[in-house]
Scaffold this motif. Structure first.
Motif, short mmCIF file in Angstrom:
data_model
loop_
_atom_site.label_atom_id
_atom_site.label_comp_id
_atom_site.label_asym_id
_atom_site.label_seq_id
_atom_site.Cartn_x
_atom_site.Cartn_y
_atom_site.Cartn_z
N MET A 102 0.86 -1.18 0.00
CA MET A 102 0.00 0.00 0.00
C MET A 102 0.90 1.23 0.00
SD MET A 102 -2.68 1.28 2.92
CE MET A 102 -3.76 -0.11 2.68
N TYR A 103 0.59 2.17 -0.89
CA TYR A 103 1.31 3.43 -0.95
C TYR A 103 0.35 4.54 -0.55
CZ TYR A 103 4.59 0.79 -3.83
OH TYR A 103 5.47 -0.13 -4.30
N ILE A 104 0.78 5.40 0.37
CA ILE A 104 -0.05 6.52 0.80
C ILE A 104 0.73 7.79 0.51
CG2 ILE A 104 -1.22 7.65 2.72
CD1 ILE A 104 -1.36 4.90 4.09
N ASP A 105 0.16 8.64 -0.33
CA ASP A 105 0.78 9.92 -0.69
C ASP A 105 -0.11 11.02 -0.14
OD1 ASP A 105 2.66 11.62 -1.85
OD2 ASP A 105 1.38 11.88 -3.60
N TYR A 106 0.33 11.64 0.93
CA TYR A 106 -0.46 12.68 1.60
C TYR A 106 -0.24 14.02 0.91
CZ TYR A 106 -2.05 15.94 5.16
OH TYR A 106 -2.69 16.95 5.82
N GLY A 107 -1.33 14.64 0.52
CA GLY A 107 -1.27 15.97 -0.08
C GLY A 107 -2.19 16.91 0.65
N THR A 108 -2.02 18.20 0.44
CA THR A 108 -2.86 19.17 1.15
C THR A 108 -4.29 19.15 0.64
OG1 THR A 108 -2.07 20.86 -0.38
CG2 THR A 108 -0.97 20.72 1.77
N ASP A 109 -4.50 18.85 -0.63
CA ASP A 109 -5.85 18.81 -1.18
C ASP A 109 -6.43 17.40 -1.18
OD1 ASP A 109 -5.76 21.51 -1.71
OD2 ASP A 109 -5.03 21.23 -3.75
N VAL A 110 -5.61 16.44 -1.56
CA VAL A 110 -6.09 15.06 -1.68
C VAL A 110 -4.99 14.11 -1.24
CG1 VAL A 110 -5.40 14.79 -4.08
CG2 VAL A 110 -7.28 13.44 -3.22
N THR A 111 -5.40 13.05 -0.56
CA THR A 111 -4.48 11.99 -0.18
C THR A 111 -4.79 10.80 -1.06
OG1 THR A 111 -4.31 12.80 2.07
CG2 THR A 111 -3.72 10.49 1.69
N LEU A 112 -3.78 10.31 -1.76
CA LEU A 112 -3.96 9.18 -2.66
C LEU A 112 -3.45 7.92 -1.98
CD1 LEU A 112 -2.64 10.83 -5.93
CD2 LEU A 112 -5.01 10.53 -5.24
N VAL A 113 -4.24 6.83 -2.10
CA VAL A 113 -3.86 5.54 -1.54
C VAL A 113 -3.94 4.53 -2.67
CG1 VAL A 113 -4.44 3.73 0.12
CG2 VAL A 113 -4.75 6.13 0.74
N TYR A 114 -2.85 3.80 -2.89
CA TYR A 114 -2.78 2.78 -3.93
C TYR A 114 -2.57 1.43 -3.26
CZ TYR A 114 -1.89 6.79 -6.92
OH TYR A 114 -1.97 7.98 -7.58
N VAL A 115 -3.44 0.47 -3.60
CA VAL A 115 -3.28 -0.91 -3.15
C VAL A 115 -3.47 -1.77 -4.38
CG1 VAL A 115 -4.06 -2.71 -1.59
CG2 VAL A 115 -4.29 -0.31 -0.92
N ASN A 143 -1.91 -9.26 4.73
CA ASN A 143 -0.58 -8.93 5.21
C ASN A 143 0.01 -7.87 4.28
OD1 ASN A 143 1.75 -8.97 6.63
ND2 ASN A 143 2.52 -10.87 5.74
N VAL A 144 -0.39 -6.63 4.48
CA VAL A 144 -0.02 -5.55 3.57
C VAL A 144 1.16 -4.77 4.15
CG1 VAL A 144 -1.63 -3.85 4.52
CG2 VAL A 144 -0.97 -3.69 2.16
N THR A 145 2.07 -4.37 3.28
CA THR A 145 3.17 -3.48 3.65
C THR A 145 2.74 -2.06 3.32
OG1 THR A 145 4.76 -5.19 3.10
CG2 THR A 145 5.60 -2.94 3.29
N ILE A 146 2.87 -1.15 4.27
CA ILE A 146 2.41 0.23 4.08
C ILE A 146 3.61 1.14 3.92
CG2 ILE A 146 1.13 2.14 5.11
CD1 ILE A 146 -0.47 0.07 6.69
N TYR A 147 3.63 1.87 2.80
CA TYR A 147 4.64 2.89 2.55
C TYR A 147 3.96 4.25 2.58
CZ TYR A 147 7.90 -0.69 0.94
OH TYR A 147 8.74 -1.77 0.87
N VAL A 148 4.57 5.18 3.30
CA VAL A 148 4.01 6.53 3.40
C VAL A 148 5.02 7.52 2.84
CG1 VAL A 148 3.20 8.31 5.01
CG2 VAL A 148 2.60 5.94 5.40
N LYS A 172 6.49 2.03 6.54
CA LYS A 172 7.82 2.30 5.97
C LYS A 172 7.80 3.59 5.17
CE LYS A 172 8.91 -2.56 5.76
NZ LYS A 172 9.40 -3.65 4.97
N ASN A 173 8.97 4.21 5.03
CA ASN A 173 9.12 5.41 4.20
C ASN A 173 9.22 5.02 2.74
OD1 ASN A 173 9.10 7.34 6.22
ND2 ASN A 173 11.30 7.13 6.57
N MET A 174 8.75 5.89 1.87
CA MET A 174 8.85 5.65 0.43
C MET A 174 10.29 5.42 0.01
SD MET A 174 5.93 5.87 -1.12
CE MET A 174 4.33 6.57 -0.96
N SER A 175 11.20 6.14 0.63
CA SER A 175 12.60 6.02 0.24
C SER A 175 13.22 4.68 0.65
CB SER A 175 13.42 7.17 0.85
OG SER A 175 13.29 7.16 2.26
N ASP A 176 12.51 3.89 1.49
CA ASP A 176 13.02 2.59 1.92
C ASP A 176 12.63 1.45 0.97
OD1 ASP A 176 14.05 3.84 4.12
OD2 ASP A 176 12.39 3.29 5.44
N ARG A 177 11.93 1.78 -0.12
CA ARG A 177 11.51 0.73 -1.06
C ARG A 177 12.69 0.10 -1.74
NH1 ARG A 177 8.52 3.71 -5.20
NH2 ARG A 177 9.91 5.30 -4.54
#
Length: 178
Positions: A102-115, A143-148, A172-177
């Motif tokens: 799972m990737y979570i990209d937090y933005g000020t207007d919209v937060t995008l979540v990809y699974v 058993n999902v891995t979450i990257y923020v 986990k941080n995005m940079s740890d991928r």
């Protein structure tokens, strides 16, 4: 997009662009006027003041004229910010897999979540409960891995998830991928 739904930043940028055009026209008028010895000091002062206003207006446009864009191509998702001039910043790429990531990209207007191949949009100011439900449901049922997003804004999402029984140690941080 109708006027009622238009983002305040978009309206501000539109106004600033109009102001910049008007200031540019005013500056050109001051510069192109024939020298009048009786009015020279005033014209010079107005030229400098107009130039300062134009500089400040252009700085504000550069600061606020960014919006979130995304694309999905051949198993790769890209998210970035772009301004009206086509400049891009903060571009991130993710590769879609079997749904175990799972990737979570937090933005000020919209937060995008990809699974996997699914994409969710959340406005955390209005829809925080639905965001939490979606994330915790995926977390508990697979058993999902979450990257923020690893910018300063991602800390808010980590704190929010931690307060809903998804500990920091599993995020986990995005940079740890790989």
């Amino acid at each position: 997009m109708n006027k009622g739904n238009k983002n305040i930043f978009d309206e501000t940028v539109d106004t600033l662009i109009k102001d910049a055009k008007a200031l540019t026209e005013r500056y050109n008028r001051y510069v192109n006027v024939e020298a009048d010895p009786d009015n020279c000091a005033f014209r010079n002062k107005m030229t400098i003041d107009t130039l300062r206003l134009l500089k400040d207006t252009l700085s504000l446009i550069k600061e606020y004229d960014w919006h979130l864009e995304y694309s999905e191509n051949d198993g790769k998702i890209s998210v970035w910010e772009q301004n009206h001039s086509g400049e891009i910043r903060n571009k991130k790429d993710w590769f879609i897999d079997d749904g175990a990531t799972m990737y979570i990209d937090y933005g000020t207007d919209v937060t995008l979540v990809y699974v996997g191949r699914r994409k969710f949009h959340f406005d955390l100011k209005k829809d925080k409960a639905n965001f939490i439900y979606t994330i915790t449901n995926y977390y508990k049922n697979s058993n999902v891995t979450i990257y923020v997003d690893d910018t300063g804004l991602g800390k808010y999402v980590c704190d929010l998830l931690d307060s809903h029984d998804i500990p920091y140690t599993t995020i986990k941080n995005m940079s740890d991928r790989e």
